[in-house]
Design a protein around this motif. Structure first.
Motif, mmCIF file in Angstrom:
data_model
loop_
_atom_site.group_PDB
_atom_site.id
_atom_site.type_symbol
_atom_site.label_atom_id
_atom_site.label_comp_id
_atom_site.label_asym_id
_atom_site.label_seq_id
_atom_site.Cartn_x
_atom_site.Cartn_y
_atom_site.Cartn_z
ATOM 1 N N LEU A 108 9.901 16.384 11.720
ATOM 2 C CA LEU A 108 10.070 15.719 10.432
ATOM 3 C C LEU A 108 10.562 16.708 9.381
ATOM 4 C CD1 LEU A 108 9.690 13.211 8.622
ATOM 5 C CD2 LEU A 108 7.352 14.009 8.191
ATOM 6 N N TRP A 109 11.648 16.332 8.708
ATOM 7 C CA TRP A 109 12.136 17.115 7.569
ATOM 8 C C TRP A 109 12.340 16.185 6.386
ATOM 9 C CZ3 TRP A 109 11.458 22.035 7.800
ATOM 10 C CH2 TRP A 109 11.613 22.743 9.004
ATOM 11 N N HIS A 110 11.714 16.522 5.274
ATOM 12 C CA HIS A 110 11.875 15.812 4.003
ATOM 13 C C HIS A 110 11.322 16.745 2.927
ATOM 14 C CE1 HIS A 110 11.251 12.979 0.726
ATOM 15 N NE2 HIS A 110 12.039 12.139 1.355
ATOM 16 N N PRO A 111 12.017 16.897 1.797
ATOM 17 C CA PRO A 111 11.563 17.879 0.802
ATOM 18 C C PRO A 111 10.202 17.591 0.192
ATOM 19 C CG PRO A 111 13.387 16.571 -0.054
ATOM 20 C CD PRO A 111 13.288 16.269 1.413
ATOM 21 N N ALA A 112 9.748 16.329 0.258
ATOM 22 C CA ALA A 112 8.470 15.971 -0.361
ATOM 23 C C ALA A 112 7.413 15.565 0.662
ATOM 24 C CB ALA A 112 8.683 14.838 -1.375
ATOM 25 N N LYS A 113 7.650 15.844 1.930
ATOM 26 C CA LYS A 113 6.714 15.456 2.989
ATOM 27 C C LYS A 113 6.243 16.702 3.751
ATOM 28 C CE LYS A 113 7.621 11.001 2.294
ATOM 29 N NZ LYS A 113 6.624 10.067 1.724
ATOM 30 N N PRO A 114 5.208 16.554 4.585
ATOM 31 C CA PRO A 114 4.784 17.697 5.397
ATOM 32 C C PRO A 114 5.902 18.160 6.331
ATOM 33 C CG PRO A 114 3.149 15.936 5.450
ATOM 34 C CD PRO A 114 4.368 15.361 4.799
ATOM 35 N N GLU A 121 13.297 31.284 7.809
ATOM 36 C CA GLU A 121 14.496 32.089 7.563
ATOM 37 C C GLU A 121 15.722 31.200 7.391
ATOM 38 O OE1 GLU A 121 16.598 35.638 6.880
ATOM 39 O OE2 GLU A 121 14.438 35.293 7.034
ATOM 40 N N GLU A 122 15.797 30.122 8.149
ATOM 41 C CA GLU A 122 16.925 29.194 8.033
ATOM 42 C C GLU A 122 16.933 28.472 6.690
ATOM 43 O OE1 GLU A 122 20.011 26.275 8.741
ATOM 44 O OE2 GLU A 122 19.677 28.387 9.193
ATOM 45 N N LEU A 123 15.765 28.073 6.198
ATOM 46 C CA LEU A 123 15.697 27.228 5.010
ATOM 47 C C LEU A 123 15.303 27.978 3.743
ATOM 48 C CD1 LEU A 123 13.991 24.309 6.897
ATOM 49 C CD2 LEU A 123 16.286 24.220 5.892
ATOM 50 N N ASP A 124 14.680 29.136 3.887
ATOM 51 C CA ASP A 124 14.253 29.922 2.729
ATOM 52 C C ASP A 124 14.404 31.411 3.031
ATOM 53 O OD1 ASP A 124 13.119 30.877 0.417
ATOM 54 O OD2 ASP A 124 11.134 29.999 0.739
ATOM 55 N N PRO A 142 11.068 28.223 -4.804
ATOM 56 C CA PRO A 142 12.077 27.721 -5.742
ATOM 57 C C PRO A 142 12.678 26.381 -5.321
ATOM 58 C CG PRO A 142 12.446 30.036 -5.228
ATOM 59 C CD PRO A 142 11.394 29.553 -4.283
ATOM 60 N N ALA A 143 13.261 25.707 -6.277
ATOM 61 C CA ALA A 143 13.855 24.384 -6.028
ATOM 62 C C ALA A 143 14.936 24.439 -4.959
ATOM 63 C CB ALA A 143 14.422 23.824 -7.325
ATOM 64 N N GLY A 144 15.578 25.588 -4.816
ATOM 65 C CA GLY A 144 16.636 25.704 -3.825
ATOM 66 C C GLY A 144 16.156 25.467 -2.405
ATOM 67 N N VAL A 145 14.883 25.743 -2.145
ATOM 68 C CA VAL A 145 14.342 25.509 -0.809
ATOM 69 C C VAL A 145 14.277 24.006 -0.541
ATOM 70 C CG1 VAL A 145 12.403 25.910 0.747
ATOM 71 C CG2 VAL A 145 13.025 27.649 -0.958
ATOM 72 N N ARG A 146 13.823 23.250 -1.528
ATOM 73 C CA ARG A 146 13.796 21.788 -1.374
ATOM 74 C C ARG A 146 15.204 21.226 -1.240
ATOM 75 N NH1 ARG A 146 9.807 23.692 -3.820
ATOM 76 N NH2 ARG A 146 7.685 22.877 -3.625
ATOM 77 N N ALA A 147 16.150 21.841 -1.933
ATOM 78 C CA ALA A 147 17.541 21.397 -1.820
ATOM 79 C C ALA A 147 18.073 21.626 -0.416
ATOM 80 C CB ALA A 147 18.405 22.136 -2.840
ATOM 81 N N ALA A 148 17.683 22.742 0.204
ATOM 82 C CA ALA A 148 18.115 23.020 1.578
ATOM 83 C C ALA A 148 17.542 21.979 2.527
ATOM 84 C CB ALA A 148 17.688 24.421 1.984
ATOM 85 N N ILE A 149 16.257 21.641 2.361
ATOM 86 C CA ILE A 149 15.642 20.647 3.233
ATOM 87 C C ILE A 149 16.225 19.267 2.965
ATOM 88 C CG2 ILE A 149 13.468 19.486 3.780
ATOM 89 C CD1 ILE A 149 12.057 22.136 3.407
ATOM 90 N N ALA A 150 16.581 18.981 1.725
ATOM 91 C CA ALA A 150 17.186 17.680 1.412
ATOM 92 C C ALA A 150 18.481 17.471 2.182
ATOM 93 C CB ALA A 150 17.444 17.568 -0.088
ATOM 94 N N ARG A 151 19.175 18.538 2.520
ATOM 95 C CA ARG A 151 20.433 18.423 3.257
ATOM 96 C C ARG A 151 20.216 17.911 4.679
ATOM 97 N NH1 ARG A 151 23.256 23.738 3.739
ATOM 98 N NH2 ARG A 151 25.072 22.427 4.202
ATOM 99 N N ILE A 152 19.011 18.104 5.204
ATOM 100 C CA ILE A 152 18.728 17.700 6.594
ATOM 101 C C ILE A 152 17.662 16.604 6.650
ATOM 102 C CG2 ILE A 152 19.389 19.958 7.502
ATOM 103 C CD1 ILE A 152 16.363 20.595 7.709
#
Length: 438
Positions: free
Chosen positions: A226-232, A283-286, A317-327
């Motif tokens: 599971l990948w989602h910026p606001a989920k586990p 490392e891939e996402l942050d 930082p917000a950029g980490v959530r942005a990276a996860i939002a892409r997937i």
């Protein structure tokens, strides 16, 4: 193994393919930079291990030792790769990523199954768990290495998340190419195309059914990530486990989402999965978390600077959530999906993963095309069943039952059993039998 009456039906139903011709004529895979074809007397692992057209190391540990697979499926195998700049996949000495395998049985049932590899394995990782079984039913089968492989997959790409974004793109690319190659081989495109996969491969099934319904008729997701910026995610439940395990702080590991009763699996997962998985996906996402270092320090003690055991996703930082939002997944599936997840999954805890995804699907009002079976005693890798046959159960036979249920659902409107927890039988051949009935 197919029941004898089903095998008889399939013998009647499967249509012979046009002859491959002298020298093993094979279709051209559109977009492939390189392809190599072979006419084989057996496309299943019973034949391809001996002929060198698979790699047993690629699926090691994924299935129980007692699993029985069909064999004796002649046809054409095409190995190749699409254009790519990364070189981590050394199969056949090609040193080239975006490798794929396409198998076209001589007797075809009109269907195609497409899979992405689990973990960071290569294109043959699904051969024993998926390819053998669907080939014996007459399906063509295609699988991809996802465009980057191995524990340093994060080196591929320029932006955080690029490597995983490519995974989705490679499955879409292969599906389109395989459908075209099937048309060349048999005279028409597949009547049905299904996505199937486990772990990261299950994530790919979810993503494809959300984003490319034009390519698929349905899919089976076996413990997808599971990948989602606001989920586990891995980045939220693995760090607490890494901090707590050396101190034997059981309550903290349970609070992170790991199932009560899974304690006997923790040592193995700490040594083999938790640390490595956290570091390489972080490392891939942050990548900025540990500065110029690459994938942190293995098994670092909490308190060590930039230690992954102390990673706190909520403060990043917000950029980490942005990276996860892409997937990210959304739950907005557009084709029938069956999800399976083991209650003792100790890499992707069920309450932090598929339970959450099922809620996302419900929130999107997609329940009518979704079934979710929680497999009591199931773990993330079926190979562990051999060590704990009294406590675990393999998910492999449940996957095969689910695939049959999916095809009945899409092709004959046979509605599967409602979503529920599948109880672990007290006895029986758990490596080869699974009923999903309520």
């Amino acid at each position: 193994m197919l029941p004898s009456f089903l095998a008889a039906v399939l013998v009647i139903a499967l249509s012979p393919a046009p002859a491959a011709g002298a020298g093993c004529a094979a279709p051209t895979v559109p977009g492939a930079e390189r392809q190599q074809a072979a006419c084989l007397s057996d496309l299943t692992t019973a034949g391809t291990v001996a002929s060198g057209h698979t790699d047993p190391a690629d699926w090691a540990g994924l299935t129980p030792a007692g699993a029985r697979n069909p064999s004796g499926v002649p046809g054409v195998q095409i190995d190749g790769y699409f254009p790519d700049t990364s070189t981590g996949n050394t199969t056949r000495g090609w040193n080239h990523d975006a490798q794929f395998v396409l198998r076209l049985p001589d007797r075809w049932n009109g269907g195609l199954v497409v899979a992405g590899s689990p973990g960071v394995r290569e294109q043959y990782a699904n051969d024993f768990a998926i390819s053998d079984w669907v080939l014996a039913q007459g399906y063509a089968f295609a699988a991809t290495d996802k465009g980057n492989v191995g524990a340093t997959f994060y080196r591929d790409g320029l932006r955080p998340g690029d490597a995983i974004v490519e995974w989705n793109q490679r499955v879409t690319q292969l599906t389109r190419a395989a459908r075209a190659a099937v048309k060349q081989r048999y005279g028409h495109q597949p009547r049905r195309t299904y996505a199937a996969g486990l772990s990261n491969g299950g994530y790919l099934v979810r993503w494809q059914l959300e984003n490319h319904p034009e390519l698929f008729d349905g899919g089976v997701d076996w413990e997808g990530t599971l990948w989602h910026p606001a989920k586990p995610s891995l980045l939220t439940f693995l760090p607490p486990a890494l901090r707590a395990y050396p101190r034997q702080a059981e309550a903290e590991i349970l609070a992170a989402g790991f199932a009560p009763g899974s304690e006997f699996l923790w040592d193995y997962h700490y040594r083999v999965y938790w640390d490595l998985t956290q570091r390489i996906y972080r490392e891939e996402l942050d990548p900025g978390y540990d500065g110029p270092a690459e994938a942190g320090t293995p098994f670092c003690a909490s308190g060590t600077p930039a230690c992954d055991a102390d990673y706190d996703y909520a403060t990043r930082p917000a950029g980490v959530r942005a990276a996860i939002a892409r997937i990210a997944l959304t739950g907005r599936i557009q084709r029938p999906l069956i999800t399976l997840h083991g209650t003792l999954d100790t890499l992707l805890p069920i309450t932090e993963d598929s339970d959450v995804y099922a809620a996302m699907v419900r929130d999107r009002h997609r329940d009518r095309m979704f079934r979710y079976y929680r497999i009591e005693g199931g773990n993330h890798v079926d190979g562990l069943y051999d060590a704990y046959p009294d406590r675990l159960r393999p998910i492999l036979p449940c996957f095969r039952t689910a695939f049959t249920a999916l095809t009945g659902w899409t092709e004959h409107r046979a509605v599967p059993a409602p979503s529920h927890t599948v109880a672990r039988p007290e006895s029986g051949d758990l490596a080869n039998a699974c009923s999903l009935s309520g």
